[in-house]
Each structure stands twice: as C-alpha cells, then as structure tokens.
Design an enzyme around this catalytic site. Structure first.
Site, PDB file in Angstrom:
ATOM      1  N   GLU A   1     106.114  50.047  41.293  1.00 49.70           N
ATOM      2  CA  GLU A   1     105.143  49.171  41.942  1.00 49.70           C
ATOM      3  C   GLU A   1     105.856  48.311  42.998  1.00 49.70           C
ATOM      4  OE1 GLU A   1     101.652  48.949  41.693  1.00 49.70           O
ATOM      5  OE2 GLU A   1     102.324  47.904  43.489  1.00 49.70           O
TER       6      GLU A   1
ATOM      7  N   CYS B   1     111.288  39.241  40.379  1.00 47.76           N
ATOM      8  CA  CYS B   1     111.798  40.590  40.660  1.00 47.76           C
ATOM      9  C   CYS B   1     113.125  40.629  41.412  1.00 47.76           C
ATOM     10  CB  CYS B   1     110.747  41.367  41.448  1.00 47.76           C
ATOM     11  SG  CYS B   1     109.317  41.799  40.462  1.00 47.76           S
TER      12      CYS B   1
HETATM   13  P1  NAD Z   1     104.547  40.093  33.067  1.00 46.49           P
HETATM   14  O1  NAD Z   1     105.527  39.385  32.228  1.00 46.49           O
HETATM   15  O2  NAD Z   1     103.671  39.315  34.009  1.00 46.49           O
HETATM   16  O3  NAD Z   1     103.553  40.946  32.157  1.00 46.49           O
HETATM   17  C1  NAD Z   1     103.979  41.826  31.171  1.00 46.49           C
HETATM   18  C2  NAD Z   1     102.900  41.880  30.085  1.00 46.49           C
HETATM   19  O4  NAD Z   1     103.263  42.911  29.168  1.00 46.49           O
HETATM   20  C3  NAD Z   1     102.787  40.593  29.270  1.00 46.49           C
HETATM   21  O5  NAD Z   1     101.448  40.152  29.298  1.00 46.49           O
HETATM   22  C4  NAD Z   1     103.233  41.011  27.854  1.00 46.49           C
HETATM   23  O6  NAD Z   1     102.542  40.325  26.835  1.00 46.49           O
HETATM   24  C5  NAD Z   1     102.885  42.483  27.868  1.00 46.49           C
HETATM   25  N1  NAD Z   1     103.598  43.298  26.884  1.00 46.49           N
HETATM   26  C6  NAD Z   1     104.893  43.229  26.473  1.00 46.49           C
HETATM   27  N2  NAD Z   1     105.138  44.175  25.559  1.00 46.49           N
HETATM   28  C7  NAD Z   1     103.982  44.879  25.377  1.00 46.49           C
HETATM   29  C8  NAD Z   1     103.605  45.986  24.569  1.00 46.49           C
HETATM   30  N3  NAD Z   1     104.473  46.579  23.742  1.00 46.49           N
HETATM   31  N4  NAD Z   1     102.335  46.415  24.618  1.00 46.49           N
HETATM   32  C9  NAD Z   1     101.444  45.820  25.442  1.00 46.49           C
HETATM   33  N5  NAD Z   1     101.744  44.779  26.234  1.00 46.49           N
HETATM   34  C10 NAD Z   1     102.998  44.313  26.218  1.00 46.49           C
HETATM   35  O7  NAD Z   1     105.402  41.193  33.870  1.00 46.49           O
HETATM   36  P2  NAD Z   1     105.096  41.745  35.342  1.00 46.49           P
HETATM   37  O8  NAD Z   1     105.486  40.732  36.360  1.00 46.49           O
HETATM   38  O9  NAD Z   1     103.722  42.305  35.373  1.00 46.49           O
HETATM   39  O10 NAD Z   1     106.163  42.916  35.428  1.00 46.49           O
HETATM   40  C11 NAD Z   1     106.044  44.096  34.676  1.00 46.49           C
HETATM   41  C12 NAD Z   1     107.014  45.113  35.213  1.00 46.49           C
HETATM   42  O11 NAD Z   1     106.704  45.414  36.577  1.00 46.49           O
HETATM   43  C13 NAD Z   1     108.480  44.661  35.225  1.00 46.49           C
HETATM   44  O12 NAD Z   1     109.310  45.760  35.005  1.00 46.49           O
HETATM   45  C14 NAD Z   1     108.657  44.159  36.645  1.00 46.49           C
HETATM   46  O13 NAD Z   1     110.009  44.208  37.068  1.00 46.49           O
HETATM   47  C15 NAD Z   1     107.812  45.143  37.422  1.00 46.49           C
HETATM   48  N6  NAD Z   1     107.310  44.648  38.702  1.00 46.49           N
HETATM   49  C16 NAD Z   1     106.842  43.383  38.814  1.00 46.49           C
HETATM   50  C17 NAD Z   1     106.340  42.947  40.038  1.00 46.49           C
HETATM   51  C18 NAD Z   1     105.831  41.534  40.210  1.00 46.49           C
HETATM   52  O14 NAD Z   1     105.624  41.152  41.356  1.00 46.49           O
HETATM   53  N7  NAD Z   1     105.621  40.773  39.162  1.00 46.49           N
HETATM   54  C19 NAD Z   1     106.298  43.808  41.144  1.00 46.49           C
HETATM   55  C20 NAD Z   1     106.755  45.102  40.966  1.00 46.49           C
HETATM   56  C21 NAD Z   1     107.254  45.525  39.754  1.00 46.49           C
END
Ligand code: NAD
Length: 463
Positions: A165, A274
């Site tokens: 993403e 990130c």
């Molecule tokens: P986040 O912390 O906002 O959300 C992650 C969610 O996953 C949380 O709500 C958590 O409760 C849930 N979770 C954890 N374990 C789980 C499980 N076993 N089953 C179901 N839900 C579960 O994280 P994010 O910012 O959305 O990032 C997620 C991934 O995407 C990471 O690897 C991050 O590096 C990547 N990413 C993030 C962004 C960004 O801008 N935030 C952009 C690109 C990629």
C-alpha cells in the site's frame, strides 16, 4: 519459492463482484475495506480490537481520514461489515487482505508477530482457491514464508500475492481511489490477474512484478522519500549560509522531470508510522545480508541531527529565568491525520520537557486519548497555547497556523522567536511583525510584499 500455477477457473472470485476479507481495521485496512466496498465488492473487515469494531458497527470511526466516514456509512450493513470473528470472515471470502501492523522489533527489524497470529487464526479456515493478499509492509521474502505457512497448515490451493500500500495518511481515500500505480507481486499469473481485477473500476496503472520485487519496492519508495527530505535539509543549511532561498532552489530542481517536485521541502524532519520504521527495516535487511547501508544510516542520522538543531534553537530562545516556555503548534506528523506515531513534534517536545522547559501544545485533532503525548500540556486554542511562551514551534503545517493572527500571537507571547518547522509562514511578514523568525533555507527569502522580485511580473508587463 515457485508456487503451483493455477488456472483462472481455480481461483475463486475472478468475477467482478468479489468477496473480500480485510484483516486489520487501521489506517490501511479500514481505507481498503471502505474503498473496496465503494468499488462494488462485498467486504468483511476484521479487527481483534472489540471496542474498535463496536464503534465501526455504529458508523463511528476510530481514526481520522478525510472522506472515510462518508464511505463507511454509505456501505455499512450492506456491502461492508465489521467483526472480530476472523474465521467467519475468512470462510466466505475469496480474497483475504492482511493489513495488520509490522512494527519495529526494537532492533530495527520488523516484527511479524501480528502477521503470524493473524495467519495462525485464519489459515485453517481458508477454502481452497483463496488468495491471501499482503498489504502490510513486510521484508522481501515474507510472501514466501506465508505460502510455506499455508502449506504447513494444510491449507490447500492458497495463493499469496504482495500488494503493498502506498497511500499517504491525510489523503488516504483519494490515494486509494486515484493511485499513481497499483503494485501486484505474484509468482502465479492467474492470482495476480485476479487481484488486478479487483481494482479494475479504478482504471489505474497496474504494475505486475515478482512478489519479492513488490515487497522491496515499498521499502525502496519510503527510503527514497526520506532521503529526499534529509538531503533538502542539508541543502537548506547551505542555502542559509550562502544567502539563497531554498524554495527557489527546490522549484528549479523539481522542474526537472528526472527529479520531480515532491518531498523537497526542508523542515524539522520526517516522521510518522511508516518512513522511520521502513527505513530501519530496510537497513536491518541490508545488514542481515551484508549489504552496504551507509547512505541509509546517514539519512536517519541527518533526521536526528535536524531535530537536535531545532531543540537547541528553542532552548536558546526559552532560557528565561524561572523557566522557559515553548508553544508547539501541531502534534500530528502531518496535517489531515490524527496519527502521532513517531511524530517529530512529539520527539522535540519531549526533549524540551527533559531539558526542563514548560511545553504547551495545540493540535486541531487534539490527539489526547492516544497516550503518546500525555505529558504535554495541551489546550484547545492556539492563542492560549502561545500565552507567555518564549518561543513558538510550528511543527505541523495545518492550514490554520498560516491563517493565525500572528500580530495577536506576538502580543500574547513573552518572547519573539517563531521556529517555522514546516516553512509554511511568510518570512518577510513574520519579520515585519517583529518576530525572530527561524525557518529552513529561507534566511534570504526575498519574495513577498515590498520585495523587488515580487514586481517581476509588473516589470515584464511594462516592457
Ligand atoms: P494500524 O495500527 O493503524 O492498524 C492495524 C490494525 O490491525 C489495528 O486496528 C489492530 O487492532 C489490528 N490487528 C492487529 N492484529 C490483528 C489480527 N490478528 N487480526 C485482526 N486485526 C488485527 O496500522 P496501519 O497504519 O493501518 O498499518 C498496517 C500495515 O500497513 C503496516 O504494515 C504498515 O507499515 C503498512 N502501511 C501503513 C501505511 C500508513 O500510512 N499507515 C501506509 C502504507 C502501508
């Protein structure tokens, strides 16, 4: 690892309306879930956080992202559902998007425990033909491990696709629905095509590649973005030393199509959930494989040094007898989000607190419940935050800070220093108001009311 090639008919969900399970309802998962519903798919979004799921079921969002609440409410209860029951969500889904966190393990390497736990729960429930799509940012080779885990768990006919993403918080919905490119990495052409079809309504550019290339590309992109900012922070210092306006330099360099204009603005440095994490993860991966990482180290070191310079400037301005006070405007790592993870504003504020300075902060999102900035004094009004302050740091370029009545700010402050950590205020105006105005690479800024350069257009017209 080469997977068995599958025929299109083997893969469930190749039809236009697909059934999708999204694991993780955070910034990435929630946006993906709502946007896939918007694209006409049937989506179940799973999170282990029960209060979060309860909120979402009521149409209340646990995070701020422009445009997201409208999408969620439009599809809620129809093509978009929320649950804590991963097994139920997975059982009916043809595609499972993994959007769980991959935080820093503490030594820079990414911790895949959330991924492992999610997979342990869902793999036994996956029907043959299910495609697992990795949206979480993971080190190259993780998809291979997931495919091996699926085989080990006895889950048959599971395809694993990397679909990193690239959305940016604050513009995530727009970025998802109007992406620069969609990257689909797979060792199985039919699985890749099936994932590509999910995005078909977007008519976006899709880049198909190997799974490892997709995983690596995400790290490379974030490393490049961080490098540009750190480099501009150094160039800004030279600009200040040489009496050159960095904005003019960035405009000229960015007009070169080989360079482009994004991420060339100097300031207090990069942060967020990130860039720092992914740079550390790439460095750790390079270290593990005995590859050079001196440049990656330097990019991170420059970012740290930049923050220290800002702290020193503020400490110099806030050395009042009886204790100094600094007002920090903006706590989130960028405007448009409520996310304060690895925010430079908070790192700087904590350094000031450690040095015995009183810090009062304002942010329009008031990220109070987060726990990451509890030790900071926070108020809901920027003028109140500046009251009695020796110095103000504009740490996040929320539009409202450029629109403040800076004459009034000056009147309520004790000191005169304004550190414009985002180069978002007008230097000449700030100096004319009597501020000791500090920004990055703009000591020589000549543009503005009354400057000679501002009259070029008029001079041209008169020729
Ligand atoms: P986040 O912390 O906002 O959300 C992650 C969610 O996953 C949380 O709500 C958590 O409760 C849930 N979770 C954890 N374990 C789980 C499980 N076993 N089953 C179901 N839900 C579960 O994280 P994010 O910012 O959305 O990032 C997620 C991934 O995407 C990471 O690897 C991050 O590096 C990547 N990413 C993030 C962004 C960004 O801008 N935030 C952009 C690109 C990629």
């Amino acid at each position: 690892m080469a997977e068995t090639d599958s025929s299109a008919a083997d893969i469930a969900g190749v039809r236009r309306r697909a059934t999708i399970g999204v694991i993780g309802a955070g910034y990435v998962g929630l946006v993906a879930a709502a946007c896939f519903a918007e694209l006409g798919h049937d989506v179940t979004c799973v999170d282990v956080d029960a209060p979060r799921v309860a909120m979402l079921r009521r149409g209340v969002l646990p995070l701020h992202e422009p445009g997201l609440v409208d999408l969620v409410r439009r599809h809620l209860g129809r093509s978009l559902r929320f649950t804590t029951d991963a097994v139920a969500a997975v059982a009916g889904a043809s595609f499972i998007f993994l959007c769980v966190p991959t935080p820093d393990r503490g030594d820079g390497s990414p911790d895949t425990c959330f991924l492992d736990r999610a997979l342990a729960g869902l793999l036994p429930a996956c029907a043959p033909g299910t495609t697992i799509v990795m949206k979480s940012t993971v080190p190259p080779g993780t998809g291979d491990l997931v495919a091996a885990a699926a085989r080990h768990a006895g889950a048959r006919g599971i395809r694993v696709v990397a679909n990193p993403e690239f959305l940016s918080q604050g513009t995530a919905v727009r970025d998802f629905l109007r992406p620069d490119r969609i990257v689909i990495g797979a060792d199985d052409a039919c699985a890749a095509a099936a994932v590509g079809r999910l995005y078909a309504p977007l008519e976006a550019r899709v880049i198909y590649c190997s799974r490892r290339a997709a995983e690596m590309a995400k790290y490379a992109a974030n490393a490049l973005l961080a490098t540009r900012i750190s480099l501009m922070n150094e160039i800004a210092q030279v600009c200040d030393a040489m009496g050159v306006d960095v904005a003019e330099v960035a405009q000229i360099a960015g007009a070169d199509r080989r360079i482009g204009s994004g991420h060339l603005r100097p300031g207090i440095g990069w942060g967020g959930s990130c860039l720092p994490k992914d740079l550390r993860a790439l460095t750790a991966t390079a270290r593990t494989h005995a590859c050079d990482h001196a440049l990656l180290d330097a990019v991170a070191a420059q970012n740290e040094a930049q923050r220290r310079r800002v702290v020193q400037t503020l400490l110099g301005a806030a050395s009042s007898p009886g204790g100094g006070r600094v007002c920090v405007l903006g706590l989130t790592f960028k405007p448009g989000t409520d996310d304060v993870r690895e925010s430079p504003a908070i790192a700087i504020a904590r350094e000031l607190l450690r040095a015995g300075v009183d810090v009062v902060a304002h942010d329009p999102m008031d990220p109070a419940a987060d726990g990451r900035c509890d030790e900071l004094g926070r108020v809901r009004d920027p003028y109140e935050a500046a009251h009695g302050a020796d110095a103000v740091l504009v740490a996040t370029d929320w539009a409202l800070y450029a629109a403040l009545d800076w004459r009034r700010m000056r009147a309520v402050m004790r000191g005169r220093t304004v550190v414009d950590g985002r180069n978002c205020l007008e230097p000449l105006r700030m100096r004319a108001l009597g501020f000791t105005y500090v920004s990055f690479g703009r000591a020589a800024t000549a543009w503005g009311p009354g400057s000679g350069l501002a009259d070029v257009a008029a001079a041209e017209a008169a020729l």
